[in-house]
Design an enzyme around this catalytic site. Structure first.
Site, mmCIF file in Angstrom:
data_model
loop_
_atom_site.group_PDB
_atom_site.id
_atom_site.type_symbol
_atom_site.label_atom_id
_atom_site.label_comp_id
_atom_site.label_asym_id
_atom_site.label_seq_id
_atom_site.Cartn_x
_atom_site.Cartn_y
_atom_site.Cartn_z
ATOM 1 N N THR A 32 44.881 83.283 25.199
ATOM 2 C CA THR A 32 44.189 82.964 26.460
ATOM 3 C C THR A 32 43.696 81.518 26.587
ATOM 4 O OG1 THR A 32 43.572 85.282 26.660
ATOM 5 C CG2 THR A 32 42.441 83.763 28.119
ATOM 6 N N ARG A 81 55.337 89.513 26.569
ATOM 7 C CA ARG A 81 54.227 90.444 26.840
ATOM 8 C C ARG A 81 54.344 90.987 28.258
ATOM 9 N NH1 ARG A 81 48.730 88.689 28.981
ATOM 10 N NH2 ARG A 81 47.303 90.433 28.706
ATOM 11 N N LYS A 119 43.144 94.728 20.840
ATOM 12 C CA LYS A 119 42.677 93.500 21.488
ATOM 13 C C LYS A 119 41.168 93.406 21.279
ATOM 14 C CE LYS A 119 44.416 92.361 25.480
ATOM 15 N NZ LYS A 119 44.741 92.610 26.910
HETATM 16 N N1 LIG Z 1 52.791 90.833 38.104
HETATM 17 C C1 LIG Z 1 51.830 90.165 38.744
HETATM 18 N N2 LIG Z 1 51.742 90.262 40.077
HETATM 19 C C2 LIG Z 1 50.795 89.585 40.755
HETATM 20 N N3 LIG Z 1 49.885 88.771 40.176
HETATM 21 C C3 LIG Z 1 49.931 88.628 38.857
HETATM 22 C C4 LIG Z 1 50.907 89.306 38.065
HETATM 23 N N4 LIG Z 1 50.725 88.976 36.781
HETATM 24 C C5 LIG Z 1 49.682 88.144 36.759
HETATM 25 N N5 LIG Z 1 49.196 87.911 38.000
HETATM 26 C C6 LIG Z 1 48.074 87.029 38.359
HETATM 27 O O1 LIG Z 1 47.964 86.011 37.360
HETATM 28 C C7 LIG Z 1 46.705 86.057 36.681
HETATM 29 C C8 LIG Z 1 46.901 85.760 35.185
HETATM 30 O O2 LIG Z 1 47.861 86.647 34.619
HETATM 31 P P1 LIG Z 1 47.632 87.447 33.261
HETATM 32 O O3 LIG Z 1 48.851 88.282 33.029
HETATM 33 O O4 LIG Z 1 47.250 86.529 32.199
HETATM 34 O O5 LIG Z 1 46.474 88.493 33.643
HETATM 35 P P2 LIG Z 1 44.914 88.659 33.310
HETATM 36 O O6 LIG Z 1 44.376 89.555 34.395
HETATM 37 O O7 LIG Z 1 44.273 87.345 33.107
HETATM 38 O O8 LIG Z 1 44.974 89.394 31.906
HETATM 39 P P3 LIG Z 1 44.274 90.688 31.313
HETATM 40 O O9 LIG Z 1 44.270 91.694 32.415
HETATM 41 O O10 LIG Z 1 45.171 91.151 30.232
HETATM 42 O O11 LIG Z 1 42.921 90.279 30.831
HETATM 43 C C9 LIG Z 1 46.185 87.473 36.985
HETATM 44 O O12 LIG Z 1 44.783 87.575 36.975
HETATM 45 C C10 LIG Z 1 46.766 87.780 38.368
HETATM 46 O O13 LIG Z 1 45.947 87.248 39.395
HETATM 47 C C1 LIG Z 2 44.585 88.511 26.927
HETATM 48 C C2 LIG Z 2 43.368 89.150 27.393
HETATM 49 O O1 LIG Z 2 43.344 90.308 27.731
HETATM 50 C C3 LIG Z 2 42.145 88.363 27.427
HETATM 51 O O2 LIG Z 2 42.133 87.216 26.963
HETATM 52 O O3 LIG Z 2 41.146 88.894 27.896
HETATM 53 K K LIG Z 3 46.161 94.048 29.984
HETATM 54 MG MG LIG Z 4 41.446 90.916 28.490
#
Ligand SMILES: Nc1ncnc2c1ncn2[C@@H]1O[C@H](COP(=O)(O)OP(=O)(O)OP(=O)(O)O)[C@@H](O)[C@H]1O
Ligand SMILES: CC(=O)C(=O)O
Ligand SMILES: [K+]
Ligand SMILES: [Mg+2]
Length: 482
Positions: A278, A35, A220
């Site tokens: 999640t 992803r 989603k």
């Molecule tokens: N590419 C990245 N660079 C910096 N920090 C990141 C990155 N990817 C994720 N993170 C950090 O890790 C946390 C968890 O990552 P994840 O990809 O699950 O994002 P999320 O914000 O929880 O998901 P979503 O936006 O889809 O609800 C994020 O909230 C962010 O703080």
């Molecule tokens: C994966 C995601 O976007 C969430 O759990 O909110």
């Molecule tokens: K997203």
């Molecule tokens: Mg979300």
């Protein structure tokens, strides 16, 4: 013929999983879908990781689908000049629509019209509810807030307004750009965040039509509106992700488990793949072992009938990304070996493909066939077989590379990429070649094949063959294939 893990694993890639070694590690540990979260990272980051996933999958000889997850209409904090910061309960802070580099006391947000759409007394939840503030006053572009539940804040954290209907469009300019970029890159699947209605998919389809690239789109489910229109959304979209992070903020938390079960069942009834996402092994962001409750959460998603389970922070920023995937794979396989069935499908099949696949699975069981085989150009027939959760190996044959990758998300499916052939006899020969050639079965073994005739006519699923491996070639050639 051996059956491997049936429920698939989706891994979110991020800073903890950007190196070639880590990505190879994830593939070896069992990642089926990678992803790319367009809420974080630059296009250059995503492109680099995309290439590494393709290389690692090719090296392993296994399909790995790439899923582009668009940010959608989520309001986020901007960037701090010198973050992260701690907001303490009782602090007064300003969230502004001015485009500024933030300080501890004043931070921008991504939705320009927010000051016009909130009023004193509204509650804003930051970072999936870890921090809560209440609006005390709005002056111009500034929303003054009282911190009611303190905690850490940092760049780009999400802002939810559970009881405020904001008018953000379903696809922002950023989403449109990210979508065009992802389609250009060659991703296999798209996920749209914060879907509110079945019609939201039309905006995605319009951009796909412009780009001349069509890919399946997952909805989603993370808004109350999506829960209210769940069936219409399942019908309109190509699959669903139960995005429990935002769902648990937007909806009272106690409703999340039942929404999960309802979404999984609805998707199976309609032969659409469904991901449970999640915090599945959340404590493994920091620890090398999950909690018992987390192990049970993964097992229960398997028993609900999900196609896939997803890791987010565990693999994107966690300390033990590869170990988390192998832990998840172990929990899944052990649960699957328990022979506790998933819930029954409530509907009789409504399509030719649906009826044929039910018959194929029951014939295969009755005659002791070694596998169920489906030929498909779109993956549709395969998904209809997949939803039955038959305990036999489920082998998909397709000439379309992106369909091979897309099927990496569907329960129990193992896919063979094969050249397109004109006649059904040639299809059956391909099955012989693949299964005898790879030593997966013996001449004389039976498999049940579902196909369309003439090949290449989508929606023409009309052929069910009880096929004896090697019967179309003479014995010497069958042996030579081995
Ligand atoms: N590419 C990245 N660079 C910096 N920090 C990141 C990155 N990817 C994720 N993170 C950090 O890790 C946390 C968890 O990552 P994840 O990809 O699950 O994002 P999320 O914000 O929880 O998901 P979503 O936006 O889809 O609800 C994020 O909230 C962010 O703080
Ligand atoms: C994966 C995601 O976007 C969430 O759990 O909110
Ligand atoms: K997203
Ligand atoms: Mg979300």
């Amino acid at each position: 013929m051996g059956v491997t893990r049936r429920v698939k694993i989706v891994c979110t890639l991020g800073p903890a999983t950007s190196s070639p070694e880590r990505i190879r590690g994830l593939v070896e540990a069992g990642m089926n879908v990678a992803r790319l979260n367009f809420s974080h990272g630059s296009h250059a980051d995503h492109e680099a990781v995309y290439r590494l996933v393709r290389e690692a999958a090719d090296a392993a000889g296994r399909p790995v689908a790439v899923l582009a997850d668009l940010q959608g209409p989520k309001i986020r904090l901007g960037r701090f000049a010198d973050g992260p910061h701690e907001w303490r309960t009782g602090d007064s802070v300003v969230i502004t629509s001015d485009d500024i580099l933030g300080t501890r006391d004043r931070i921008s947000c991504t939705y320009r019209k927010l000051p016009q759409e909130v009023k004193p007394g509204d509650r804003l939840l930051i970072d999936d509810g870890r921090v809560a503030v209440e609006v005390t006053d709005v002056t111009g572009n500034d929303i003054r807030c009282l911190v009611t539940e303190g905690g850490p804040v940092s760049n780009n954290k999400g802002v939810s307004l559970p009881n405020v209907a904001v008018s953000v469009p379903a696809l922002s300019e950023k989403d449109a750009e990210d979508l065009r970029f992802a389609l250009g890159l060659g991703v296999d699947l798209i996920a749209l965040s914060f879907v509110r209605s079945a019609d939201d998919i039309k905006l995605v389809h319009a951009i796909m039509a412009e780009a001349g690239v069509h890919r399946p789109v997952l909805a989603k489910v993370e808004k109350p509106e999506a829960v209210d229109h769940l069936e219409a959304i399942v019908l309109a979209f190509d699959g669903v992700m139960v995005a429990r992070g935002d769902l648990g903020v937007e909806l009272p938390l106690d409703q999340v488990p039942l929404v999960q079960k309802r979404a999984v069942q609805l998707c199976r009834e309609n032969a659409k793949p469904v991901i449970v996402a999640t915090q599945m092994l959340d404590s493994m962001i920091e620890n090398s072992r999950p909690t018992r409750a987390e192990a049970s959460d993964v097992a229960n998603a398997v028993l609900d009938g999900a196609d896939a389970v997803m890791l987010s922070g565990e693999t994107s920023v966690g300390k033990y990304p590869v170990l988390t995937v192998s832990t998840m794979a172990k929990i899944v396989t052990t649960t699957e070996s328990g022979s506790i069935g998933v819930p029954r499908l409530q509907h009789d099949p409504r399509t030719h493909g649906g009826a044929l696949t039910v018959a194929a699975s029951s014939i295969a069981r009755a005659i002791g066939a070694k596998a169920l085989v489906a030929f498909s150009q779109t993956g549709d027939t395969v998904r209809r077989l997949s939803r039955l959760h038959c305990d036999l190996p489920l082998l998909a044959f397709t000439p379309v590379p992106e369909v091979r990758n897309q099927l990496a998300l569907s329960w129990g499916v193992e896919t063979f990429l094969m050249p397109f052939v004109e006649h059904t006899d040639d299809m059956f020969r391909q099955v012989d070649e693949a299964l005898l050639g790879l030593n997966r079965a013996n001449p004389g073994d039976y498999v049940v094949i579902v196909a369309g005739s003439p090949p290449g006519t989508p929606g023409s699923t009309n052929t069910l063959r009880v096929h004896q491996l090697g019967s179309l070639v003479d014995a010497a050639s069958a042996r030579a294939l081995r």
